[in-house]
Design a protein around this motif. Structure first.
Motif, PDB file in Angstrom:
ATOM      1  N   ASN A  48       0.742  -0.624  -0.486  1.00  0.00           N
ATOM      2  CA  ASN A  48      -0.021   0.049  -0.233  1.00  0.00           C
ATOM      3  C   ASN A  48       0.708   1.561   0.287  1.00  0.00           C
ATOM      4  N   THR A  49       1.451   1.687  -1.320  1.00  0.00           N
ATOM      5  CA  THR A  49       2.612   2.804  -0.921  1.00  0.00           C
ATOM      6  C   THR A  49       1.587   4.005  -0.855  1.00  0.00           C
ATOM      7  N   ALA A  50       0.982   3.851  -1.182  1.00  0.00           N
ATOM      8  CA  ALA A  50      -0.403   5.336  -1.517  1.00  0.00           C
ATOM      9  C   ALA A  50      -0.827   5.976  -0.309  1.00  0.00           C
ATOM     10  N   GLY A  51      -1.388   5.039   0.529  1.00  0.00           N
ATOM     11  CA  GLY A  51      -1.491   4.951   1.598  1.00  0.00           C
ATOM     12  C   GLY A  51      -0.893   4.992   2.966  1.00  0.00           C
ATOM     13  N   PHE A  52       0.120   4.598   2.460  1.00  0.00           N
ATOM     14  CA  PHE A  52       1.177   4.109   3.977  1.00  0.00           C
ATOM     15  C   PHE A  52       1.559   4.811   4.838  1.00  0.00           C
ATOM     16  N   LEU A  53       1.537   6.226   4.409  1.00  0.00           N
ATOM     17  CA  LEU A  53       2.378   7.090   5.843  1.00  0.00           C
ATOM     18  C   LEU A  53       0.410   7.820   6.055  1.00  0.00           C
ATOM     19  N   ALA A  54      -0.793   7.876   5.954  1.00  0.00           N
ATOM     20  CA  ALA A  54      -2.172   8.227   6.489  1.00  0.00           C
ATOM     21  C   ALA A  54      -2.135   6.767   7.101  1.00  0.00           C
ATOM     22  N   GLU A  55      -1.395   5.578   7.147  1.00  0.00           N
ATOM     23  CA  GLU A  55      -2.185   4.496   8.375  1.00  0.00           C
ATOM     24  C   GLU A  55      -0.749   4.500   9.280  1.00  0.00           C
ATOM     25  N   LEU A  56       0.550   5.377   9.251  1.00  0.00           N
ATOM     26  CA  LEU A  56       1.395   4.709  10.116  1.00  0.00           C
ATOM     27  C   LEU A  56       1.377   6.360  10.988  1.00  0.00           C
ATOM     28  N   VAL A  57       1.279   5.556  12.687  1.00  0.00           N
ATOM     29  CA  VAL A  57       1.061   6.105  13.447  1.00  0.00           C
ATOM     30  C   VAL A  57       1.836   5.111  14.925  1.00  0.00           C
ATOM     31  N   THR A  58       3.148   6.462  15.437  1.00  0.00           N
ATOM     32  CA  THR A  58       4.266   6.136  16.144  1.00  0.00           C
ATOM     33  C   THR A  58       3.606   6.407  17.355  1.00  0.00           C
ATOM     34  N   MET A  59       4.630   6.277  18.510  1.00  0.00           N
ATOM     35  CA  MET A  59       5.188   6.789  19.866  1.00  0.00           C
ATOM     36  C   MET A  59       6.768   7.521  20.324  1.00  0.00           C
TER      37      MET A  59
END
Length: 280
Positions: free
Chosen positions: A153-164
């Motif tokens: 999922n190259t296009a929506g990869f950053l939209a799914e990424l959550v980090t802490m």
């Protein structure tokens, strides 16, 4: 009638000196003759002597000779190999020490190290911790999983990424020198400030964020520690913050990234991930 004020180029002055020399005049006579005619615009006495001496050797060209510039330093291959070996044995050896051992100049050592061996000194990069083989393997596996997810999922990869991440925050953090800069007119006195230090009191802050900004900042109470139960409640707060800020994001799936601290990898946390629909 007075002679007009005319400036000769260097080549023209040499041609005149050559003509007068061929007429049989000495260097002093040539200098006196040109001094009377050209006054201050004529060549100096030493210049006339040098060119007359050159004409006497049979060299009559008045053109400037090509200047080869600074000669290249000759480097013996054996010296290069010795310096390379010394660097491989001791990566922190100083160039001055190499020059002292080999009895050559510091400039020569610098030339060999930088231009012949194409080597430069680099400072050590600080890392958060020293990883053992298992931790390194764990990070490799996690990195490959993230890469596969990115390919899928190259296009929506950053939209799914959550980090802490967790960090220490001082209750008082003095401003830096750059932060205290002010616009002043020329001649105005420099601003002054008292020397201050960071406060000894500090608190742990847990920060959750994604590509659109900060989702949650939670401060741990003084004297408390981060446990699995505390981290579970923190994930619940992160879920609520995600729902309130980005509606519909949880239903699309979230790729949650965190470190492998013991409180983050407990079994209760895995069950919490299932409840929060967080996938890793």
């Amino acid at each position: 009638m007075a002679a007009p004020d005319v400036e000769f180029t260097m080549k023209e002055s040499r041609e005149v000196m050559k003509f007068l020399f061929l007429k049989g005049k000495s260097a002093k006579e040539i200098y006196d003759d040109m001094l009377v005619t050209l006054d201050e615009n004529g060549p100096s006495s030493s210049t006339v002597k040098n060119w007359v001496a050159r004409f006497k050797t049979g060299y009559f060209s008045t053109e400037d000779e090509d200047c080869p510039g600074r000669p290249l330093l000759f480097t013996v291959p054996e010296k290069m190999d010795i310096i390379h070996t010394m660097i491989l044995v001791d990566r922190r050896i100083a160039a001055e020490k190499i020059a002292e051992i080999l009895e050559i100049s510091r400039e020569r050592v610098g030339l060999i190290i930088c231009h012949v061996l194409v080597t430069k000194k680099l400072s050590a990069k600080c890392t958060p911790k020293c990883l053992n083989a298992d931790l390194k393997r764990y990070r490799v596996v996690a990195s490959w999983a993230i890469l596969e997810h990115f390919r899928w999922n190259t296009a929506g990869f950053l939209a799914e990424l959550v980090t802490m991440d967790e960090t220490w925050i001082h209750l008082h953090d003095p401003e830096t020198k750059e932060q205290s800069e002010e616009w002043r007119h020329s001649g105005s006195p420099c601003p002054k400030k008292f020397r201050t230090q960071m406060s000894a009191s500090k608190v742990i802050a847990s920060v959750f964020w994604d590509k659109d900004g900060t989702l949650l900042v939670d401060y741990l109470e003084k004297g408390a520690t981060i446990t699995a139960s505390y981290y579970t409640s923190l994930l619940d707060k992160a879920k609520q913050a995600l729902v309130s800020k980005w509606w519909g994001k949880l239903s699309q799936g979230v790729l949650f990234l965190q470190d492998n601290a013991s409180s983050h990898t407990a079994e209760i946390i895995s069950r919490s991930w299932m409840i929060c629909i967080l996938k890793c």
